[in-house]
Design an enzyme around this catalytic site. Structure first.
Site, short mmCIF file in Angstrom:
data_model
loop_
_atom_site.label_atom_id
_atom_site.label_comp_id
_atom_site.label_asym_id
_atom_site.label_seq_id
_atom_site.Cartn_x
_atom_site.Cartn_y
_atom_site.Cartn_z
N ASP A 96 -10.50 -20.64 -20.22
CA ASP A 96 -9.24 -20.00 -19.68
C ASP A 96 -9.28 -18.75 -19.07
OD1 ASP A 96 -9.01 -19.26 -22.14
OD2 ASP A 96 -7.12 -19.82 -22.52
N ASP A 99 -11.48 -12.09 -21.69
CA ASP A 99 -10.93 -10.75 -21.87
C ASP A 99 -11.89 -9.69 -22.46
OD1 ASP A 99 -8.90 -8.97 -22.91
OD2 ASP A 99 -7.44 -10.52 -23.32
N ASP A 155 -0.65 -19.30 -23.53
CA ASP A 155 0.61 -19.18 -24.21
C ASP A 155 1.00 -17.89 -24.99
OD1 ASP A 155 0.09 -19.43 -27.65
OD2 ASP A 155 -1.67 -19.39 -26.17
N ARG A 161 2.84 -22.85 -22.39
CA ARG A 161 1.68 -23.22 -21.86
C ARG A 161 1.88 -24.43 -20.60
NH1 ARG A 161 -2.87 -22.67 -25.50
NH2 ARG A 161 -2.25 -22.21 -27.33
#
Length: 175
Positions: A96, A99, A155, A161
């Site tokens: 997703d 980071d 989330d 979500r």
């Protein structure tokens, strides 16, 4: 400012997912990759992109965590490992968001121990300003600023979500 400031609309996400699916399908033509969904955040992206791919593949799931109560803990925990034998197979990881790169680097080291033929990464989102370890993203949806985002699988404490878009979460806003 409301609770959610939409950064990527449902339509923008859908268009980009379609483009990525076409690119992946072309690159893997004649190859049957193992596509790994990184749970939980990638499930919407994984579902949408694999439905649009024009190729045969098998799927597996992995779940790692470095987050507790919405912030990173620094400790990586393997909650669910892939069960598919990937030796000499082509692996495509669906993630997703990239980071710091710590969690993904940990996972890639685990995958490489299984001697796959190749490993590529498809990420919906990239936050390069937070990168601590280098990550090579082969297929990227969007580059975003360092904001706390939710929606489309992402989330905050297991909430939001289900939003069909990606938005910055404003915790100071009223419900």
């Amino acid at each position: 400012m409301g609770k959610f400031d939409v950064l990527l609309s449902e339509e923008q996400i859908s268009r980009r997912v379609e483009e990525l699916a076409k690119e992946i399908s072309a690159d893997y033509k004649g190859i049957e990759p193992v596509i790994v969904c990184m749970l939980k955040g990638s499930v919407y992206f994984f579902s949408d992109i694999t439905k649009k791919m024009d190729l045969s593949f098998s799927i597996d799931f992995a779940r790692l965590s470095s987050y507790k109560s919405g912030t990173t803990s620094g400790n990586i925990e393997s909650i669910c490992k892939i069960t598919t034998d990937i030796e000499n197979k082509h692996v495509l990881i669906i993630e997703d968001i990239i980071d710091s790169g710590k969690t993904l680097n940990y996972f890639l080291k685990e995958i490489e121990k299984q001697n796959p033929a190749s490993v590529k990464l498809c990420a919906l989102l990239d936050k390069p300003s937070r990168r601590v370890l280098p990550v090579n993203i082969d297929y990227l949806g969007f580059t975003i600023e360092d904001k706390f985002i939710v929606g489309y699988g992402l989330d905050f404490n297991e909430k939001y979500r289900e939003l069909p878009y990606i938005a910055e979460l404003n915790l100071d806003a009223e419900d």
